[in-house]
Design a protein around this motif. Structure first.
Motif, short mmCIF file in Angstrom:
data_model
loop_
_atom_site.label_atom_id
_atom_site.label_comp_id
_atom_site.label_asym_id
_atom_site.label_seq_id
_atom_site.Cartn_x
_atom_site.Cartn_y
_atom_site.Cartn_z
N ARG A 131 0.86 -1.19 0.00
CA ARG A 131 0.00 0.00 0.00
C ARG A 131 0.90 1.24 0.00
N VAL A 132 0.71 2.08 -0.99
CA VAL A 132 1.52 3.29 -1.10
C VAL A 132 0.63 4.50 -0.83
N TYR A 133 1.12 5.39 0.03
CA TYR A 133 0.34 6.54 0.47
C TYR A 133 1.00 7.85 0.04
N GLN A 134 0.16 8.88 -0.11
CA GLN A 134 0.65 10.22 -0.41
C GLN A 134 1.40 10.79 0.80
N VAL A 135 1.95 11.99 0.63
CA VAL A 135 2.70 12.61 1.72
C VAL A 135 1.80 12.91 2.92
N ASP A 136 0.49 13.04 2.70
CA ASP A 136 -0.44 13.31 3.80
C ASP A 136 -1.11 12.03 4.31
N ASP A 137 -0.61 10.89 3.88
CA ASP A 137 -1.12 9.57 4.27
C ASP A 137 -2.48 9.23 3.68
N SER A 138 -2.95 10.02 2.72
CA SER A 138 -4.11 9.61 1.93
C SER A 138 -3.66 8.55 0.94
N PRO A 139 -4.59 7.79 0.36
CA PRO A 139 -4.18 6.68 -0.52
C PRO A 139 -3.58 7.16 -1.83
N ARG A 140 -2.68 6.36 -2.37
CA ARG A 140 -2.14 6.61 -3.70
C ARG A 140 -2.44 5.40 -4.59
N TYR A 141 -1.83 4.24 -4.27
CA TYR A 141 -2.18 3.02 -5.00
C TYR A 141 -1.83 1.81 -4.15
N GLU A 142 -2.45 0.69 -4.47
CA GLU A 142 -2.18 -0.58 -3.80
C GLU A 142 -2.04 -1.65 -4.87
N SER A 143 -1.13 -2.60 -4.62
CA SER A 143 -0.96 -3.69 -5.58
C SER A 143 -0.48 -4.93 -4.83
N ILE A 144 -0.59 -6.07 -5.49
CA ILE A 144 -0.26 -7.34 -4.85
C ILE A 144 0.70 -8.13 -5.73
N GLY A 145 1.64 -8.81 -5.09
CA GLY A 145 2.60 -9.61 -5.83
C GLY A 145 3.31 -10.59 -4.92
N THR A 146 4.12 -11.43 -5.53
CA THR A 146 4.86 -12.46 -4.81
C THR A 146 6.34 -12.12 -4.79
N TRP A 147 6.94 -12.17 -3.61
CA TRP A 147 8.40 -12.05 -3.53
C TRP A 147 9.03 -13.35 -4.03
N VAL A 148 10.01 -13.21 -4.91
CA VAL A 148 10.71 -14.36 -5.47
C VAL A 148 12.18 -14.28 -5.07
N HIS A 149 12.69 -15.38 -4.54
CA HIS A 149 14.09 -15.45 -4.11
C HIS A 149 14.76 -16.60 -4.85
N VAL A 150 15.58 -16.26 -5.84
CA VAL A 150 16.21 -17.30 -6.63
C VAL A 150 17.56 -16.81 -7.14
N ASP A 151 18.55 -17.70 -7.09
CA ASP A 151 19.90 -17.39 -7.58
C ASP A 151 20.46 -16.11 -6.96
N GLY A 152 20.14 -15.90 -5.68
CA GLY A 152 20.64 -14.73 -4.98
C GLY A 152 19.91 -13.44 -5.31
N ARG A 153 18.86 -13.53 -6.08
CA ARG A 153 18.09 -12.35 -6.49
C ARG A 153 16.78 -12.32 -5.71
N HIS A 154 16.43 -11.14 -5.21
CA HIS A 154 15.21 -10.97 -4.41
C HIS A 154 14.35 -9.92 -5.11
N GLN A 155 13.17 -10.32 -5.57
CA GLN A 155 12.38 -9.46 -6.44
C GLN A 155 10.89 -9.60 -6.16
N TRP A 156 10.18 -8.49 -6.30
CA TRP A 156 8.71 -8.45 -6.16
C TRP A 156 8.16 -7.61 -7.30
#
Length: 304
Positions: A131-156
């Motif tokens: 969840r990402v918020y504006q500077v005043d803590d009002s909403p900006r955007y939200e998204s969903i994903g999976t963290w992947v950890h493979v070959d030393g790489r960490h990515q979402w």
């Protein structure tokens, strides 16, 4: 039968340990995001379906940013970003909340409107909502994903709709939705926020693609000494903003559709809340007073 039960028990334990290990890997990746950084911002439009479209100039900028953990529980991590300008100016910047297997999200529509959506259990299993918020803590955007950890790489990574970015919000009106293709990955020097974005014109008849762009926000670790004033400033302000977050939590919990008025009495929401923050520090307000005053301002900006 005994051997079968033993094998089944071992399988269950192995799966449980594996799941716990994955969750902890996810948490450690998220907790690697805070720190003291020099941030570079680079964006360029890359494609437009209309051959007559004139690409806008590339955007390049940089700054110093401190990201600090404000809450750390097993399935929720809150990170506040603070922008450092010179030696004595601090801007409370964006905030990101990471929630594990969160069943609800606020989906941006257009204008200043977000709709609450409920996700299916299968769609949230093992995944994190950012969840990402504006500077005043009002909403900006939200998204969903999976963290992947493979070959030393960490990515979402994820994709979601959002309002126009701050770098274009006051400069452009030829599109009204930014469809973000977000990719976050750790680097030896810090982390990268890579984006493949689509600039969308949304109307009653549907969505129309105006242009695509590529973006890189690179967070490179830098000297902590640059942030001494920021630490002092945030230590004074953080209680007030924790109270503001509590007010917002009540707003989010009580509505399925959120629409904000940009200006009330000629002022933007962030201007009023920032002023209250300074007043709270100066007059040493308690949390009840913070919530009362911030609540009045936020309520005034909620469209009926």
């Amino acid at each position: 039968m005994k051997k079968i039960l033993t094998a089944l028990f071992i399988t269950i334990i192995t799966i449980t340990v594996s799941a716990q290990s994955k969750l902890e890997q996810d948490r450690q990746a998220i907790k690697a995001l805070p720190g003291f950084y020099k941030v570079t911002f680079n964006y360029a439009e890359t494609f437009a379906p209309d051959t007559a479209y004139k690409f806008h100039p590339r955007y390049n900028s940089w700054g110093y940013e401190w990201a600090v953990i404000e809450e750390d529980s097993p399935k929720k991590i809150v990170i506040q970003h603070l922008l450092v300008v010179g030696d004595s100016m601090i801007i409370k910047h964006w905030r990101e909340d990471w929630l594990y297997e969160e069943p609800t999200m606020l989906a941006f529509d257009k204008g200043n409107t977000w709709n609450k959506v409920t996700l299916k259990p299968a769609d949230v299993k093992g995944r994190w909502v950012q969840r990402v918020y504006q500077v005043d803590d009002s909403p900006r955007y939200e998204s969903i994903g999976t963290w992947v950890h493979v070959d030393g790489r960490h990515q979402w990574q994820s994709e979601t709709d959002s309002p126009l970015p701050r770098r274009e919000f006051t400069k452009r009106s030829d599109y009204n939705v930014l469809r973000r293709g977000n990719r976050i990955y750790l680097t030896p020097e810090g982390w990268m926020f890579e984006q493949d974005n689509k600039k969308i014109i949304r109307s009653e008849s549907g969505d129309k693609l105006l242009a695509q762009e590529k973006g890189y926000e690179e967070f490179t670790k830098t000297d902590e000494a640059k942030f001494a004033y920021a630490k002092k400033w945030w230590s004074d302000q953080k209680r007030y903003w924790a109270d503001v977050r509590e007010v917002w939590d009540g707003v989010f919990a009580g509505t399925n559709k959120l629409t904000l008025n940009q200006k009330v009495d000629g002022k933007l929401l962030f201007e009023k809340l920032f002023e209250l923050g300074d007043q709270s520090v100066k007059e040493k307000w308690n949390s009840a007073k913070n919530r009362e005053e911030a609540g009045k301002v936020i309520k005034a900006h909620l469209a009926s």
